[in-house]
Design a protein around this motif. Sequence first.
Motif, PDB file in Angstrom:
ATOM      1  N   PHE A   1     -14.894  -5.332  26.356  1.00  0.00           N
ATOM      2  CA  PHE A   1     -14.106  -3.952  26.815  1.00  0.00           C
ATOM      3  C   PHE A   1     -14.525  -3.042  26.020  1.00  0.00           C
ATOM      4  CE2 PHE A   1      -9.714  -3.988  29.062  1.00  0.00           C
ATOM      5  CZ  PHE A   1     -10.421  -2.898  30.076  1.00  0.00           C
ATOM      6  N   SER A   2     -15.891  -2.747  25.878  1.00  0.00           N
ATOM      7  CA  SER A   2     -16.312  -1.880  25.051  1.00  0.00           C
ATOM      8  C   SER A   2     -16.582  -0.408  25.784  1.00  0.00           C
ATOM      9  CB  SER A   2     -17.912  -2.129  24.482  1.00  0.00           C
ATOM     10  OG  SER A   2     -18.722  -2.385  25.549  1.00  0.00           O
TER      11      SER A   2
ATOM     12  N   ALA B   1     -19.035   0.937  26.382  1.00  0.00           N
ATOM     13  CA  ALA B   1     -20.154   0.762  27.303  1.00  0.00           C
ATOM     14  C   ALA B   1     -19.791   0.249  28.554  1.00  0.00           C
ATOM     15  CB  ALA B   1     -21.325   0.280  26.490  1.00  0.00           C
ATOM     16  N   ARG B   2     -19.122  -0.776  28.440  1.00  0.00           N
ATOM     17  CA  ARG B   2     -18.475  -1.591  29.515  1.00  0.00           C
ATOM     18  C   ARG B   2     -17.610  -0.585  30.393  1.00  0.00           C
ATOM     19  NH1 ARG B   2     -19.119  -3.849  33.915  1.00  0.00           N
ATOM     20  NH2 ARG B   2     -17.041  -4.506  34.963  1.00  0.00           N
ATOM     21  N   VAL B   3     -16.499   0.208  29.747  1.00  0.00           N
ATOM     22  CA  VAL B   3     -15.706   0.986  30.554  1.00  0.00           C
ATOM     23  C   VAL B   3     -16.875   2.086  31.415  1.00  0.00           C
ATOM     24  CG1 VAL B   3     -14.363   3.136  30.323  1.00  0.00           C
ATOM     25  CG2 VAL B   3     -13.962   1.112  28.992  1.00  0.00           C
ATOM     26  N   ARG B   4     -17.753   2.564  30.885  1.00  0.00           N
ATOM     27  CA  ARG B   4     -18.702   3.284  31.663  1.00  0.00           C
ATOM     28  C   ARG B   4     -19.220   2.650  32.880  1.00  0.00           C
ATOM     29  NH1 ARG B   4     -18.987   5.446  26.468  1.00  0.00           N
ATOM     30  NH2 ARG B   4     -20.968   4.053  25.910  1.00  0.00           N
ATOM     31  N   ALA B   5     -19.835   1.160  32.563  1.00  0.00           N
ATOM     32  CA  ALA B   5     -20.345   0.400  33.642  1.00  0.00           C
ATOM     33  C   ALA B   5     -19.225   0.303  34.727  1.00  0.00           C
ATOM     34  CB  ALA B   5     -20.951  -0.699  33.181  1.00  0.00           C
ATOM     35  N   SER B   6     -17.898  -0.082  34.338  1.00  0.00           N
ATOM     36  CA  SER B   6     -17.030  -0.490  35.261  1.00  0.00           C
ATOM     37  C   SER B   6     -16.738   0.586  36.108  1.00  0.00           C
ATOM     38  CB  SER B   6     -16.011  -1.000  34.540  1.00  0.00           C
ATOM     39  OG  SER B   6     -14.652  -1.164  35.245  1.00  0.00           O
TER      40      SER B   6
ATOM     41  N   GLY C   1      -8.881  -1.135  20.788  1.00  0.00           N
ATOM     42  CA  GLY C   1      -8.678  -0.218  21.969  1.00  0.00           C
ATOM     43  C   GLY C   1      -9.052   1.204  21.759  1.00  0.00           C
ATOM     44  N   ILE C   2      -8.557   1.721  20.522  1.00  0.00           N
ATOM     45  CA  ILE C   2      -8.481   2.984  20.058  1.00  0.00           C
ATOM     46  C   ILE C   2      -9.786   3.435  19.116  1.00  0.00           C
ATOM     47  CG2 ILE C   2      -5.936   3.278  20.604  1.00  0.00           C
ATOM     48  CD1 ILE C   2      -5.456   3.343  17.379  1.00  0.00           C
TER      49      ILE C   2
END
Length: 323
Positions: free
Chosen positions: A109-110, A112-117, A146-147
């Motif tokens: 849930f990094s 980078a993963r947020v942007r890919a999601s 998370g923060i």
Amino acid sequence: MSEDRTTASGLTRRQLGSTGLEVTSVCLGTSPLADMAFLYGYGVDEQTAVATVAAALDSPINFIDTSNGYGSSGESEHRIGLAIAQRGGLPDGSIVASKVDPAHGSQDFSGARVRASFQESLERLGMDRLPLLYLHDPERISFEDGIAPGGPLEALVRLKDDGLVDHIGVAGGQLDVMQKYVDTGEFDVVLNHNRFTLLDQSAEALYESAAAKRMGVVNAAPYGGGMLVKGPDAQPKYAYGQRDDTIRRRATEMMAACARHDVPLAAAALQFSVADPRIHSTVVGMSSPERVAQTLELLAVRVPQGLWDELRSLAPPREYWLE
């Protein structure tokens, strides 16, 4: 903030906190459309799912809720995208909100993963931007992660700052975690599920806090996973988990009270959420075109004050859910 506007169907349109988005008081929940039989006990084929979204787009409902994580391969978003494409685009004023998630089977849930999601969601939906994007179920990681720099919150804020999303929200269930994210002051909208219903009002403090910050408040799952539609005999689970006899007894008494007033239990459950002034929209999972029409019919049922008084007296104490 503008006053509620009532549509011809009896829905209201409300300003979603201070976002400037105008949403209907009922939102199409599309988790059931992801064909997750393991969760719901039934599957939904692609044709039915697309027809359900199309029925919502042709109805007065203007708000659709989905997530990258609904389905092992993003089936919910993919099916919404098909319905939008078949229709030739979203109707004017329609709002699709999605959520960022780790890849299926991953714990990543990094940032980078947020942007890919987010990019995966755009591709499935056939959209080039989103009006609202949530951090989904942040209880899966520690609040500190998370923060943290390079983490999911920083990535969401960057997507907003870059103009790729208009507003960001946090969506989840665990109340203490949700409150921590609300308290950061970074989010525009909060979505919580199964914790503000006829049976459980433990999210009240969270919603009060969000309202004081002029955040948008979205309440999901007003039926508690189906118990407040089918009754506890047909659906013994509340919010996907077995509950003790207290909940079964209270739900049975609520169903009997509704029957005495000739009001469907589901109508009271839905309107309990929709009528709360702190809640701007209520997410209702719908699995067929018929459910779209039925939801609007439930919204139009008159619930007498005497029944409301009786139902409130039957709700378990808030402390029951916070133990």
